[in-house]
Write a protein that holds these residues in place. Structure first.
Motif, PDB file in Angstrom:
ATOM      1  N   SER A 222       0.859  -1.162   0.131  1.00 40.34           N
ATOM      2  CA  SER A 222      -0.064   0.016  -0.040  1.00 40.34           C
ATOM      3  C   SER A 222       0.870   1.383  -0.043  1.00 40.34           C
ATOM      4  CB  SER A 222      -0.922  -0.045   1.187  1.00 40.34           C
ATOM      5  OG  SER A 222      -0.054   0.249   2.442  1.00 40.34           O
ATOM      6  N   THR A 223       0.277   2.703  -0.166  1.00 36.07           N
ATOM      7  CA  THR A 223       1.123   3.604  -0.248  1.00 36.07           C
ATOM      8  C   THR A 223       1.573   3.796   0.849  1.00 36.07           C
ATOM      9  OG1 THR A 223      -0.333   4.652  -1.769  1.00 36.07           O
ATOM     10  CG2 THR A 223       0.800   6.236  -0.621  1.00 36.07           C
ATOM     11  N   ILE A 224       1.102   3.750   2.013  1.00 37.19           N
ATOM     12  CA  ILE A 224       1.448   3.766   3.677  1.00 37.19           C
ATOM     13  C   ILE A 224       2.735   2.694   3.648  1.00 37.19           C
ATOM     14  CG2 ILE A 224       1.094   3.653   5.999  1.00 37.19           C
ATOM     15  CD1 ILE A 224      -0.191   5.851   4.835  1.00 37.19           C
ATOM     16  N   GLN A 225       2.718   1.624   3.244  1.00 40.82           N
ATOM     17  CA  GLN A 225       3.483   0.722   3.583  1.00 40.82           C
ATOM     18  C   GLN A 225       5.007   1.159   2.672  1.00 40.82           C
ATOM     19  OE1 GLN A 225       1.280  -2.963   2.352  1.00 40.82           O
ATOM     20  NE2 GLN A 225       2.001  -3.678   4.543  1.00 40.82           N
ATOM     21  N   ILE A 226       4.829   1.717   1.554  1.00 40.74           N
ATOM     22  CA  ILE A 226       6.023   2.224   0.601  1.00 40.74           C
ATOM     23  C   ILE A 226       6.479   3.372   1.505  1.00 40.74           C
ATOM     24  CG2 ILE A 226       6.518   3.504  -1.539  1.00 40.74           C
ATOM     25  CD1 ILE A 226       4.383   1.535  -2.846  1.00 40.74           C
ATOM     26  N   LEU A 227       5.612   4.355   1.956  1.00 40.34           N
ATOM     27  CA  LEU A 227       6.026   5.442   2.709  1.00 40.34           C
ATOM     28  C   LEU A 227       7.040   5.000   3.954  1.00 40.34           C
ATOM     29  CD1 LEU A 227       6.281   8.689   3.244  1.00 40.34           C
ATOM     30  CD2 LEU A 227       4.166   8.506   4.444  1.00 40.34           C
ATOM     31  N   CYS A 228       6.476   3.896   4.722  1.00 35.12           N
ATOM     32  CA  CYS A 228       7.183   3.311   5.726  1.00 35.12           C
ATOM     33  C   CYS A 228       8.560   2.769   5.268  1.00 35.12           C
ATOM     34  CB  CYS A 228       6.499   2.200   6.442  1.00 35.12           C
ATOM     35  SG  CYS A 228       4.848   2.731   7.328  1.00 35.12           S
ATOM     36  N   LEU A 229       8.714   2.221   4.123  1.00 37.88           N
ATOM     37  CA  LEU A 229      10.060   1.799   3.760  1.00 37.88           C
ATOM     38  C   LEU A 229      10.922   2.943   3.329  1.00 37.88           C
ATOM     39  CD1 LEU A 229       9.120  -1.359   1.423  1.00 37.88           C
ATOM     40  CD2 LEU A 229       9.871  -1.190   3.789  1.00 37.88           C
ATOM     41  N   ILE A 230      10.231   3.969   2.869  1.00 33.56           N
ATOM     42  CA  ILE A 230      11.165   5.189   2.666  1.00 33.56           C
ATOM     43  C   ILE A 230      11.631   5.828   3.870  1.00 33.56           C
ATOM     44  CG2 ILE A 230      10.979   7.549   1.602  1.00 33.56           C
ATOM     45  CD1 ILE A 230       9.166   6.592  -0.396  1.00 33.56           C
ATOM     46  N   CYS A 231      10.858   5.760   4.882  1.00 36.93           N
ATOM     47  CA  CYS A 231      11.365   6.160   5.983  1.00 36.93           C
ATOM     48  C   CYS A 231      12.375   5.522   6.685  1.00 36.93           C
ATOM     49  CB  CYS A 231      10.130   6.426   7.067  1.00 36.93           C
ATOM     50  SG  CYS A 231      10.434   7.241   8.725  1.00 36.93           S
ATOM     51  N   LEU A 232      12.146   4.186   6.822  1.00 38.07           N
ATOM     52  CA  LEU A 232      13.090   3.248   7.283  1.00 38.07           C
ATOM     53  C   LEU A 232      14.369   3.445   6.690  1.00 38.07           C
ATOM     54  CD1 LEU A 232      10.864   0.114   8.176  1.00 38.07           C
ATOM     55  CD2 LEU A 232      11.610   1.900   9.501  1.00 38.07           C
ATOM     56  N   LEU A 233      14.354   3.653   5.178  1.00 37.24           N
ATOM     57  CA  LEU A 233      15.690   3.876   4.416  1.00 37.24           C
ATOM     58  C   LEU A 233      16.307   5.034   4.880  1.00 37.24           C
ATOM     59  CD1 LEU A 233      17.539   2.689   2.010  1.00 37.24           C
ATOM     60  CD2 LEU A 233      15.971   4.019   0.607  1.00 37.24           C
ATOM     61  N   TYR A 234      15.507   5.988   5.005  1.00 35.48           N
ATOM     62  CA  TYR A 234      16.080   7.342   5.677  1.00 35.48           C
ATOM     63  C   TYR A 234      16.777   7.037   6.958  1.00 35.48           C
ATOM     64  CZ  TYR A 234      16.050  12.169   6.876  1.00 35.48           C
ATOM     65  OH  TYR A 234      16.433  13.700   7.155  1.00 35.48           O
ATOM     66  N   TYR A 235      16.391   6.179   7.633  1.00 41.03           N
ATOM     67  CA  TYR A 235      16.971   6.033   8.687  1.00 41.03           C
ATOM     68  C   TYR A 235      18.210   4.771   8.869  1.00 41.03           C
ATOM     69  CZ  TYR A 235      14.621   9.590  11.070  1.00 41.03           C
ATOM     70  OH  TYR A 235      13.935  10.917  11.761  1.00 41.03           O
ATOM     71  N   HIS A 236      18.598   4.266   7.651  1.00 38.07           N
ATOM     72  CA  HIS A 236      19.164   2.939   7.624  1.00 38.07           C
ATOM     73  C   HIS A 236      20.347   2.972   8.494  1.00 38.07           C
ATOM     74  CE1 HIS A 236      21.492   5.345   4.624  1.00 38.07           C
ATOM     75  NE2 HIS A 236      22.302   4.241   4.781  1.00 38.07           N
ATOM     76  N   LYS A 237      21.158   4.121   8.400  1.00 38.17           N
ATOM     77  CA  LYS A 237      22.262   3.969   9.313  1.00 38.17           C
ATOM     78  C   LYS A 237      21.965   3.864  10.863  1.00 38.17           C
ATOM     79  CE  LYS A 237      25.088   6.952   6.460  1.00 38.17           C
ATOM     80  NZ  LYS A 237      25.755   8.307   6.341  1.00 38.17           N
ATOM     81  N   THR A 238      20.899   4.520  11.509  1.00 35.90           N
ATOM     82  CA  THR A 238      20.582   4.058  12.807  1.00 35.90           C
ATOM     83  C   THR A 238      20.209   2.797  13.236  1.00 35.90           C
ATOM     84  OG1 THR A 238      19.781   6.772  13.026  1.00 35.90           O
ATOM     85  CG2 THR A 238      19.057   4.997  14.643  1.00 35.90           C
ATOM     86  N   ILE A 239      19.371   2.270  12.157  1.00 34.69           N
ATOM     87  CA  ILE A 239      18.815   0.870  12.318  1.00 34.69           C
ATOM     88  C   ILE A 239      20.127  -0.063  12.315  1.00 34.69           C
ATOM     89  CG2 ILE A 239      17.653  -0.881  11.024  1.00 34.69           C
ATOM     90  CD1 ILE A 239      15.458   1.359  10.087  1.00 34.69           C
ATOM     91  N   LEU A 240      21.140   0.001  11.321  1.00 35.82           N
ATOM     92  CA  LEU A 240      22.186  -0.661  11.406  1.00 35.82           C
ATOM     93  C   LEU A 240      23.084  -0.435  12.837  1.00 35.82           C
ATOM     94  CD1 LEU A 240      23.821  -0.164   7.886  1.00 35.82           C
ATOM     95  CD2 LEU A 240      22.472  -2.052   8.502  1.00 35.82           C
ATOM     96  N   ASN A 241      23.102   0.706  13.443  1.00 37.86           N
ATOM     97  CA  ASN A 241      23.736   0.629  14.616  1.00 37.86           C
ATOM     98  C   ASN A 241      22.989   0.024  15.804  1.00 37.86           C
ATOM     99  OD1 ASN A 241      26.029   2.161  13.724  1.00 37.86           O
ATOM    100  ND2 ASN A 241      24.769   4.302  13.952  1.00 37.86           N
ATOM    101  N   ILE A 242      21.547   0.233  15.581  1.00 37.80           N
ATOM    102  CA  ILE A 242      20.858  -0.574  16.581  1.00 37.80           C
ATOM    103  C   ILE A 242      21.358  -2.072  16.666  1.00 37.80           C
ATOM    104  CG2 ILE A 242      18.558  -1.557  17.335  1.00 37.80           C
ATOM    105  CD1 ILE A 242      17.525   1.288  16.312  1.00 37.80           C
ATOM    106  N   PHE A 243      21.263  -2.876  15.523  1.00 43.20           N
ATOM    107  CA  PHE A 243      21.557  -4.313  15.357  1.00 43.20           C
ATOM    108  C   PHE A 243      22.913  -4.504  15.668  1.00 43.20           C
ATOM    109  CE2 PHE A 243      17.927  -4.261  12.255  1.00 43.20           C
ATOM    110  CZ  PHE A 243      17.084  -5.288  12.732  1.00 43.20           C
ATOM    111  N   LYS A 244      23.902  -3.564  15.281  1.00 46.84           N
ATOM    112  CA  LYS A 244      25.232  -3.561  15.737  1.00 46.84           C
ATOM    113  C   LYS A 244      25.439  -3.843  17.237  1.00 46.84           C
ATOM    114  CE  LYS A 244      28.180  -1.391  13.627  1.00 46.84           C
ATOM    115  NZ  LYS A 244      29.114  -0.003  12.982  1.00 46.84           N
ATOM    116  N   ASN A 245      24.540  -2.657  18.049  1.00 47.42           N
ATOM    117  CA  ASN A 245      24.937  -2.602  19.623  1.00 47.42           C
ATOM    118  C   ASN A 245      23.931  -3.718  20.037  1.00 47.42           C
ATOM    119  OD1 ASN A 245      26.276  -0.363  19.402  1.00 47.42           O
ATOM    120  ND2 ASN A 245      24.223   0.916  19.282  1.00 47.42           N
ATOM    121  N   ALA A 246      22.953  -4.298  19.596  1.00 46.19           N
ATOM    122  CA  ALA A 246      22.380  -5.635  20.053  1.00 46.19           C
ATOM    123  C   ALA A 246      23.076  -6.686  20.018  1.00 46.19           C
ATOM    124  CB  ALA A 246      21.049  -5.828  19.275  1.00 46.19           C
ATOM    125  N   ARG A 247      23.963  -6.854  18.963  1.00 43.60           N
ATOM    126  CA  ARG A 247      25.033  -8.150  18.942  1.00 43.60           C
ATOM    127  C   ARG A 247      25.942  -7.982  20.202  1.00 43.60           C
ATOM    128  NH1 ARG A 247      24.591  -7.499  13.314  1.00 43.60           N
ATOM    129  NH2 ARG A 247      26.925  -6.770  13.371  1.00 43.60           N
TER     130      ARG A 247
END
Length: 247
Positions: A222-247
């Protein structure tokens, strides 16, 4: 109480969703003012005002644009055009507000992160607005597909549907107190709280959209889901850091 809930006061039907929407803006802003008075805001009052104006303008444009894109194939009759102009979505408002803030900061030369003070007021505002969505039932496109599970509710059309708004209210309560509890953690830098909010909320909305009866899809999303993916891509560095710190 029947849903949609449409109280009558002095002979007039009251739009409970509209009232709660305005109430959400008012209470969220007053809560923001309260938090700012208690905090040591490193951003000047003039720059903070410019940032708020940028956020408001971006949110206005984003909410309308994404609201239109949720159903871009509607026929262009006068009635539908008026309806489209009134259509808005919090997801477009949040992402549009984010872009509006970044543009405003570039124009005024502000380099400090500015979002953390907005996080809890935004969640509170969304929460109050979602109560209105739930009480509106099928009159607002926040209801789910039919279900035979114990969670099914009659939202106004006689069918048992997923109460998407109630699911979101529960999630917002957890998110509010989770972020409030962790906002002063020493490992969080200025701006991290807002990033965690955006990542958490947009991830939740991506998955909850699968329970909504969307009619327009692109690449099976859906349009909302595509927007969600765009937002998560915008914050991809933060997401990678979260997974890195979790490990």
């Amino acid at each position: 109480m029947n849903i949609p809930y449409e109280p009558i006061v002095f002979g007039y039907n009251i739009n409970i969703h509209l009232i709660l929407e305005y109430l959400a803006f008012f209470i969220a802003f007053r809560y923001y003012v309260f938090l700012r008075r208690k905090s040591n805001d490193i951003i000047s009052s003039n720059n903070r005002l410019s940032i708020i104006l940028g956020a408001a303008l971006g949110a206005l444009i984003g909410s309308r644009l994404v609201g239109f894109l949720e159903n871009p194939l509607v026929s262009l009759s006068q009635e539908n055009i008026i309806q489209l102009l009134n259509t808005k979505t919090i997801m477009g408002g949040l992402f549009g507000g984010l872009l509006g803030v970044e543009i405003a900061k570039k124009l005024i030369g502000e380099t400090e992160s500015s979002g953390d003070l907005f996080v809890l007021p935004i969640i509170l505002g969304i929460f109050i607005g979602r109560i209105g969505c739930f009480l509106s039932g099928i009159n607002e496109f926040t209801y789910g597909v039919e279900t035979t599970s114990i969670f099914g509710m009659n939202l106004g059309d006689g069918l048992l549907r997923h109460p998407i708004a109630l699911y979101e209210l529960l999630f917002l309560i957890i998110l509010f107190f989770g972020l409030k509890h962790n906002r002063y953690k020493p490992h969080l830098k200025n701006g991290d709280l807002f990033k965690l909010f955006m990542i958490s909320y947009f991830t939740f909305r991506f998955f909850i959209e699968f329970l909504k009866p969307n009619v327009f899809y692109f690449l099976s999303l859906s349009t909302i889901q595509i927007l969600c993916l765009i937002c998560l891509l915008y914050y991809h560095k933060t997401i990678l850091n979260i997974f890195k710190n979790a490990r």
